[in-house]
Design an enzyme around this catalytic site. Structure first.
Site, PDB file in Angstrom:
ATOM      1  N   LYS A  83       1.092  -1.170   0.048  1.00  0.00           N
ATOM      2  CA  LYS A  83      -0.050   0.006  -0.014  1.00  0.00           C
ATOM      3  C   LYS A  83       0.847   1.336   0.021  1.00  0.00           C
ATOM      4  CE  LYS A  83      -4.639   0.719   2.022  1.00  0.00           C
ATOM      5  NZ  LYS A  83      -5.398   0.647   3.243  1.00  0.00           N
TER       6      LYS A  83
HETATM    7  O1  G3P Z   1      -7.922   1.070   4.931  1.00  0.00           O
HETATM    8  C1  G3P Z   1      -8.235   2.420   4.446  1.00  0.00           C
HETATM    9  C2  G3P Z   1      -9.525   3.051   4.594  1.00  0.00           C
HETATM   10  O2  G3P Z   1     -10.448   2.006   4.502  1.00  0.00           O
HETATM   11  C3  G3P Z   1      -9.466   3.603   5.848  1.00  0.00           C
HETATM   12  O3  G3P Z   1     -10.985   4.163   6.309  1.00  0.00           O
HETATM   13  O4  G3P Z   1     -12.505   4.370   8.261  1.00  0.00           O
HETATM   14  O5  G3P Z   1     -10.251   5.361   8.581  1.00  0.00           O
HETATM   15  O6  G3P Z   1     -11.764   6.424   6.977  1.00  0.00           O
HETATM   16  P1  G3P Z   1     -11.465   4.994   7.542  1.00  0.00           P
END
Ligand code: G3P
Length: 216
Positions: A83
């Site tokens: 990533k």
């Molecule tokens: O893993 C990346 C992403 O899905 C993070 O989401 O919930 O931290 O906005 P969030």
């Protein structure tokens, strides 16, 4: 549509796997930090637990640092996807990793222009953060629609991985648009099954059965 689980928690991954809902896993530094302990051991255990792709994020901000970390992370399993944060240095890293046959997921994406760069660099996945855009009173799903259209226009093979999912309608809308993957918190996977009419329907069948034949 592929379902990835957006978590670094093994228990959640195992439960989602039991339901047949895990095509892959995405982690990020926040999710691994939340688990505590030795993040390397945790990441390796996740890679062992699932057959599908597991995204592990680099911390470095230069291409050289990212590539160095990537070479370490790919040792954790054959299913590791690196990533890479959406930075121009990141694009350099994506291009070089692609030449080495290493899959990448360009993350923290908030605009169609960023997604276009990720595809041109050769990313395997692009992760638009839709819930965080909605949180700014913008429409995250419009971004997904724009990316899918741009990739279709030019035949890019980068998969659109809808991230920062907050609720079941995000999944439904992303599926209608034709996004390749959604990475979903375990809680939202469970919410996908819920409908009050389903509960009522099952209750009524149980009541009628019990009246006619006694307790099951
Ligand atoms: O893993 C990346 C992403 O899905 C993070 O989401 O919930 O931290 O906005 P969030």
């Amino acid at each position: 549509m592929k379902f990835f689980i957006d978590t670094a928690n093994l228990e959640e991954i195992r439960r989602a796997k039991d339901y047949g809902m895990v095509d892959g896993v995405t982690t990020n530094p926040t999710l691994l930090a939340r688990e505590g302990g030795d993040w390397r051991k945790q990441a390796q255990a996740i890679c062992k637990e699932v057959e599908g792709p597991v995204s592990l994020e680099v911390i470095g901000k230069t291409a050289d640092e990212m590539i160095h970390e990537a070479h370490e992370l790919v040792k954790y399993g054959p299913n590791v996807v690196i990533k890479i944060p959406m930075l121009m240095e990141g694009m350099k890293a994506v291009r070089q990793l692609r030449e080495l046959g290493i899959d990448t997921n360009v993350t923290v994406v908030f605009s169609p222009s960023q997604a276009l760069l990720a595809a041109k660099a050769g990313a395997s996945y692009v992760s638009p953060f839709i819930g965080r855009l909605d949180g700014l009173s913008q429409d995250g799903m419009t971004l997904v629609d724009q990316i899918v259209r741009i990739y279709d226009n030019y035949g890019f093979d980068t998969e659109v991985l809808v991230a920062s999912v907050r609720h079941p309608m995000h999944i439904v809308e992303a599926a209608l648009i034709g996004a390749d993957v959604a990475t979903i918190p375990f809680k939202v996977v469970m919410e996908l099954a819920k409908h009050p009419m389903t509960d009522k329907g099952i209750e009524a069948f149980d009541r009628d059965w019990e009246k006619a034949f006694g307790k099951a």
